[in-house]
Design an enzyme around this catalytic site. Sequence first.
Site, PDB file in Angstrom:
ATOM      1  N   ASP A  69       0.839  -1.194   0.000  1.00  0.00           N
ATOM      2  CA  ASP A  69       0.000   0.000   0.000  1.00  0.00           C
ATOM      3  C   ASP A  69       0.878   1.250   0.000  1.00  0.00           C
ATOM      4  O   ASP A  69       2.019   1.213   0.489  1.00  0.00           O
ATOM      5  CB  ASP A  69      -0.903   0.016   1.226  1.00  0.00           C
ATOM      6  CG  ASP A  69      -2.026  -1.003   1.147  1.00  0.00           C
ATOM      7  OD1 ASP A  69      -2.461  -1.311   0.019  1.00  0.00           O
ATOM      8  OD2 ASP A  69      -2.471  -1.482   2.207  1.00  0.00           O
ATOM      9  N   TYR A  97       6.123  -8.859   8.218  1.00  0.00           N
ATOM     10  CA  TYR A  97       5.876  -7.425   8.356  1.00  0.00           C
ATOM     11  C   TYR A  97       6.122  -6.950   9.786  1.00  0.00           C
ATOM     12  O   TYR A  97       5.828  -7.674  10.747  1.00  0.00           O
ATOM     13  CB  TYR A  97       4.418  -7.090   8.014  1.00  0.00           C
ATOM     14  CG  TYR A  97       4.016  -7.392   6.601  1.00  0.00           C
ATOM     15  CD1 TYR A  97       4.148  -6.433   5.599  1.00  0.00           C
ATOM     16  CD2 TYR A  97       3.487  -8.633   6.256  1.00  0.00           C
ATOM     17  CE1 TYR A  97       3.760  -6.707   4.290  1.00  0.00           C
ATOM     18  CE2 TYR A  97       3.106  -8.923   4.952  1.00  0.00           C
ATOM     19  CZ  TYR A  97       3.241  -7.949   3.972  1.00  0.00           C
ATOM     20  OH  TYR A  97       2.865  -8.227   2.679  1.00  0.00           O
ATOM     21  N   ASP A 111      -6.658   1.799   8.035  1.00  0.00           N
ATOM     22  CA  ASP A 111      -5.302   2.284   8.316  1.00  0.00           C
ATOM     23  C   ASP A 111      -5.348   3.759   8.685  1.00  0.00           C
ATOM     24  O   ASP A 111      -6.430   4.365   8.763  1.00  0.00           O
ATOM     25  CB  ASP A 111      -4.351   2.020   7.138  1.00  0.00           C
ATOM     26  CG  ASP A 111      -4.766   2.730   5.856  1.00  0.00           C
ATOM     27  OD1 ASP A 111      -5.323   3.839   5.932  1.00  0.00           O
ATOM     28  OD2 ASP A 111      -4.540   2.174   4.767  1.00  0.00           O
ATOM     29  N   ARG A 201      -3.929  -4.709   7.298  1.00  0.00           N
ATOM     30  CA  ARG A 201      -4.948  -3.743   7.720  1.00  0.00           C
ATOM     31  C   ARG A 201      -6.175  -4.442   8.292  1.00  0.00           C
ATOM     32  O   ARG A 201      -6.751  -4.006   9.297  1.00  0.00           O
ATOM     33  CB  ARG A 201      -5.380  -2.881   6.531  1.00  0.00           C
ATOM     34  CG  ARG A 201      -4.369  -1.858   6.080  1.00  0.00           C
ATOM     35  CD  ARG A 201      -4.955  -1.008   4.962  1.00  0.00           C
ATOM     36  NE  ARG A 201      -5.024  -1.716   3.687  1.00  0.00           N
ATOM     37  CZ  ARG A 201      -5.952  -1.493   2.753  1.00  0.00           C
ATOM     38  NH1 ARG A 201      -6.931  -0.633   2.985  1.00  0.00           N
ATOM     39  NH2 ARG A 201      -5.926  -2.145   1.617  1.00  0.00           N
TER      40      ARG A 201
END
Length: 255
Positions: A69, A97, A111, A201
């Site tokens: 993103d 991540y 987010d 997310r």
Amino acid sequence: MPQRAVVAKKTDRGAEFSTPKETDRANETSAPQGLLLVDKPAGMTSHDVVQHVRRVYGERSIGHLGTLDPFATGLLVLLLGRATRLATFIEAEPKVYEATIKFGEETDTDDATGTVIRTATVPRQADIKSAVKSLTGTISQVPPAYSAKSVDGTRAYDAARRGEPLELAAVNVTVHAWELGKLTGDSLSAVITCSGGTYIRALARDLGRLTSSAAHLESLRRIRAGTFDVRDAATLDSLADNPARVRALRVVPDA
């Protein structure tokens, strides 16, 4: 740091690979052929990064193994030239991540770029640990309303921007592990290892709901994809000043 060749296995779909003569001809051209690791900065789409690399290397045929993103940072695995044909043969999972999850607020994008749509009290760390168990393993995940998923040809993010969010079907994804940091105020740090196609997310959103709270993803950085590590990646600034050598790809047949 010396660049090592990346080995891809050749299967019965080997017709997709270039022949040795084609490879020799490719090596004779100035355009690079192979794999490049890039550390994506915040504020750029993955496509923006591809466009930047196209200008640096003069190669139009570039693909990547997994989108990030715009607000996220970290590892993008790019394939240049004929190496794009090898995309399905390169192991780029699991994804790893570093995430920061903010509790107390849920947003329409799940987010920090979105609008707050719900607030709640911050949960206890014990409740978070318990809820994480429900978000580990193979789980059914509803993608974010603002995502690239499509229904009958309509992108979810386009519909959401019009105020007409789509009803998105849940998808099975695999979350291999969570490494939780401490809950500091309303923020929790975590390292999450998961399959491709997992929306971090959505994990943040669902963690908030499972703890009878609200949450969204505050920051995200991809640090690994398969055997590839962001510590080996080049920044866009460094590429502009001194383009990194593209890693060669070597195809080996199955034993």
